[in-house]
Design a protein around this motif. Structure first.
Motif, PDB file in Angstrom:
ATOM      1  N   MET A 197      86.083 -93.091  19.904  1.00 12.15           N
ATOM      2  CA  MET A 197      84.991 -92.147  20.119  1.00 12.15           C
ATOM      3  C   MET A 197      85.388 -90.735  19.687  1.00 12.15           C
ATOM      4  N   GLU A 198      86.655 -90.389  19.840  1.00 12.20           N
ATOM      5  CA  GLU A 198      87.123 -89.097  19.301  1.00 12.20           C
ATOM      6  C   GLU A 198      86.967 -89.068  17.791  1.00 12.20           C
ATOM      7  N   ASP A 199      87.233 -90.205  17.150  1.00 12.01           N
ATOM      8  CA  ASP A 199      87.076 -90.292  15.702  1.00 12.01           C
ATOM      9  C   ASP A 199      85.606 -90.134  15.306  1.00 12.01           C
ATOM     10  N   VAL A 200      84.708 -90.712  16.095  1.00  7.00           N
ATOM     11  CA  VAL A 200      83.275 -90.553  15.841  1.00  7.00           C
ATOM     12  C   VAL A 200      82.893 -89.073  15.916  1.00  7.00           C
ATOM     13  N   ILE A 201      83.369 -88.395  16.959  1.00  2.00           N
ATOM     14  CA  ILE A 201      83.048 -86.970  17.131  1.00  2.00           C
ATOM     15  C   ILE A 201      83.619 -86.145  15.989  1.00  2.00           C
ATOM     16  N   HIS A 202      84.869 -86.385  15.614  1.00  2.00           N
ATOM     17  CA  HIS A 202      85.485 -85.673  14.495  1.00  2.00           C
ATOM     18  C   HIS A 202      84.656 -85.859  13.219  1.00  2.00           C
ATOM     19  N   SER A 203      84.217 -87.096  12.981  1.00  2.00           N
ATOM     20  CA  SER A 203      83.447 -87.385  11.773  1.00  2.00           C
ATOM     21  C   SER A 203      82.097 -86.682  11.799  1.00  2.00           C
ATOM     22  N   ARG A 204      81.460 -86.639  12.954  1.00  2.00           N
ATOM     23  CA  ARG A 204      80.165 -85.977  13.065  1.00  2.00           C
ATOM     24  C   ARG A 204      80.291 -84.461  12.868  1.00  2.00           C
ATOM     25  N   ILE A 205      81.313 -83.871  13.464  1.00  2.00           N
ATOM     26  CA  ILE A 205      81.494 -82.425  13.319  1.00  2.00           C
ATOM     27  C   ILE A 205      81.884 -82.073  11.884  1.00  2.00           C
ATOM     28  N   ARG A 206      82.673 -82.923  11.259  1.00  2.00           N
ATOM     29  CA  ARG A 206      83.027 -82.703   9.849  1.00  2.00           C
ATOM     30  C   ARG A 206      81.773 -82.727   8.980  1.00  2.00           C
ATOM     31  N   LEU A 207      80.875 -83.673   9.253  1.00  4.46           N
ATOM     32  CA  LEU A 207      79.623 -83.750   8.509  1.00  4.46           C
ATOM     33  C   LEU A 207      78.751 -82.530   8.805  1.00  4.46           C
ATOM     34  N   ALA A 208      78.698 -82.114  10.058  1.00  6.86           N
ATOM     35  CA  ALA A 208      77.906 -80.938  10.427  1.00  6.86           C
ATOM     36  C   ALA A 208      78.393 -79.691   9.692  1.00  6.86           C
ATOM     37  N   LYS A 209      79.692 -79.540   9.559  1.00  4.61           N
ATOM     38  CA  LYS A 209      80.243 -78.383   8.842  1.00  4.61           C
ATOM     39  C   LYS A 209      79.818 -78.387   7.376  1.00  4.61           C
ATOM     40  N   GLU A 210      79.744 -79.575   6.790  1.00  2.37           N
ATOM     41  CA  GLU A 210      79.284 -79.667   5.408  1.00  2.37           C
ATOM     42  C   GLU A 210      77.820 -79.254   5.285  1.00  2.37           C
ATOM     43  N   TYR A 211      76.990 -79.696   6.225  1.00  9.69           N
ATOM     44  CA  TYR A 211      75.587 -79.292   6.219  1.00  9.69           C
ATOM     45  C   TYR A 211      75.455 -77.781   6.386  1.00  9.69           C
ATOM     46  N   LEU A 212      76.251 -77.203   7.279  1.00  9.23           N
ATOM     47  CA  LEU A 212      76.175 -75.768   7.519  1.00  9.23           C
ATOM     48  C   LEU A 212      76.658 -74.969   6.311  1.00  9.23           C
ATOM     49  N   ARG A 213      77.592 -75.525   5.563  1.00 14.79           N
ATOM     50  CA  ARG A 213      78.109 -74.827   4.382  1.00 14.79           C
ATOM     51  C   ARG A 213      77.148 -74.901   3.196  1.00 14.79           C
ATOM     52  N   HIS A 214      76.486 -76.044   3.038  1.00 14.07           N
ATOM     53  CA  HIS A 214      75.810 -76.304   1.768  1.00 14.07           C
ATOM     54  C   HIS A 214      74.309 -76.558   1.865  1.00 14.07           C
ATOM     55  N   HIS A 215      73.727 -76.529   3.062  1.00 18.73           N
ATOM     56  CA  HIS A 215      72.301 -76.817   3.195  1.00 18.73           C
ATOM     57  C   HIS A 215      71.623 -75.773   4.078  1.00 18.73           C
ATOM     58  N   LEU A 216      70.317 -75.781   4.063  1.00 15.61           N
ATOM     59  CA  LEU A 216      69.530 -74.820   4.830  1.00 15.61           C
ATOM     60  C   LEU A 216      68.782 -75.482   5.982  1.00 15.61           C
ATOM     61  N   TYR A 217      69.320 -76.558   6.521  1.00 13.85           N
ATOM     62  CA  TYR A 217      68.699 -77.212   7.664  1.00 13.85           C
ATOM     63  C   TYR A 217      68.874 -76.342   8.914  1.00 13.85           C
ATOM     64  N   THR A 218      67.962 -76.510   9.839  1.00 15.21           N
ATOM     65  CA  THR A 218      68.121 -75.856  11.135  1.00 15.21           C
ATOM     66  C   THR A 218      69.215 -76.569  11.922  1.00 15.21           C
ATOM     67  N   VAL A 219      69.669 -75.912  12.987  1.00 16.33           N
ATOM     68  CA  VAL A 219      70.694 -76.520  13.837  1.00 16.33           C
ATOM     69  C   VAL A 219      70.182 -77.828  14.426  1.00 16.33           C
ATOM     70  N   ALA A 220      68.917 -77.857  14.825  1.00 16.47           N
ATOM     71  CA  ALA A 220      68.337 -79.083  15.388  1.00 16.47           C
ATOM     72  C   ALA A 220      68.309 -80.200  14.355  1.00 16.47           C
ATOM     73  N   GLU A 221      67.973 -79.868  13.108  1.00 17.24           N
ATOM     74  CA  GLU A 221      67.943 -80.878  12.049  1.00 17.24           C
ATOM     75  C   GLU A 221      69.340 -81.409  11.771  1.00 17.24           C
ATOM     76  N   ILE A 222      70.319 -80.521  11.755  1.00 11.54           N
ATOM     77  CA  ILE A 222      71.705 -80.941  11.518  1.00 11.54           C
ATOM     78  C   ILE A 222      72.192 -81.830  12.651  1.00 11.54           C
ATOM     79  N   ALA A 223      71.866 -81.453  13.880  1.00 15.82           N
ATOM     80  CA  ALA A 223      72.254 -82.276  15.024  1.00 15.82           C
ATOM     81  C   ALA A 223      71.710 -83.685  14.871  1.00 15.82           C
TER      82      ALA A 223
END
Length: 269
Positions: A197-223
């Motif tokens: 489950m820690e690996d799942v969380i790490h993977s999700r946060i890593r993906l979220a960082k990519e969205y925040l760097r390269h896309h214009l989605y809202t925080v809710a959309e990224i979540a």
């Protein structure tokens, strides 16, 4: 300089397959098995499981054979004066289990592709790929015994990393590899240094960082795209992992000082 004479992926042979070169090749031969096989080692025939690698030096005796209905391997015959080959500490002629066979297989696929190209960068590309492959082999060679459960766990981890937004649960993951939830958690932590489950969380946060760097989605959309059904829970985990909120992370990416936002500055997103 490195030159490939022949390289092949997913070579399939029947159960009567035998490869016997008593005097060896006049080149290096690297074999990676996808199925069990028997190899001549230390004067006797020994059976080895799937996902093993073996490197034969020039003029070293070569003997291996199928020991099941089909024998499948990747193999490359090549010459090289590169120190990472000529001075390698890999045990010559002795198979050893691979830590990440899928990664090595992909490198072989790239070597097959590069070998078929005719361009000015071919030799350099082949050399880089082979160096990477040898580094990966050395990592595997120094590993302690790799358990039979390692490969199902590795496939599960790949699935988690490729699909972090999936609603993963421990019970589902345990069912995928046909073990109990308790045993899964024990073996996963032992193999990879963190819980599933820690690996799942790490993977999700890593993906979220990519969205925040390269896309214009809202925080809710990224979540939502990262598998969170609760925005507050996402923001809380993101801050725990990165030290900043998703909005702060995004503003730093744009170079906007946090104190300016409090003075009424708004980003274009």
């Amino acid at each position: 300089m490195t030159s490939i004479f022949y390289v092949e992926c997913d070579a399939v042979h029947q159960n009567h397959f035998v490869f016997d070169i008593p005097e060896g090749h006049d080149a290096w031969l690297l074999v990676i098995t996808q199925t069990p096989a028997q190899f001549w080692v230390d004067g006797q025939l020994k059976e080895y499981p799937a996902h093993c690698a073996v490197l034969f030096k020039p003029y070293q005796k070569i003997y291996y054979r199928a020991c099941s209905e089909r024998y499948i391997n990747d193999w490359i015959r090549f010459e090289s004066d590169e120190p990472f080959v000529t001075d390698t500490s890999l045990p010559p002629g002795t198979p050893f289990p691979l830590d990440d066979p899928e990664y090595c297989h992909k490198l072989f696929q790239l070597l097959v592709a590069e070998h078929s190209f005719q361009n000015d960068y071919r030799e350099s590309s082949i050399n880089c790929l082979l160096r990477t492959l040898f580094n990966k082999l050395l990592e595997s060679c120094v590993q302690e015994d790799i358990s039979p459960q390692h490969y199902p766990l590795l496939k599960l981890r790949t699935a988690i990393h490729n699909h972090p937004s999936h609603p993963w649960t421990i019970s589902e993951m345990a069912k995928i590899i046909n073990v109990s939830p308790g045993y899964l958690q024990l073996m996963y932590k032992k193999s990879f240094g963190l819980s599933c489950m820690e690996d799942v969380i790490h993977s999700r946060i890593r993906l979220a960082k990519e969205y925040l760097r390269h896309h214009l989605y809202t925080v809710a959309e990224i979540a939502d795209r990262c598998g969170y059904r609760n925005v507050e829970h996402f923001c809380r985990q993101f801050k725990q992992m990165t030290g900043s909120s998703p909005k702060q992370f995004h503003k730093r990416r744009e170079g906007i000082p946090a104190d300016l936002t409090e003075l009424g500055y708004k980003s274009h997103s």
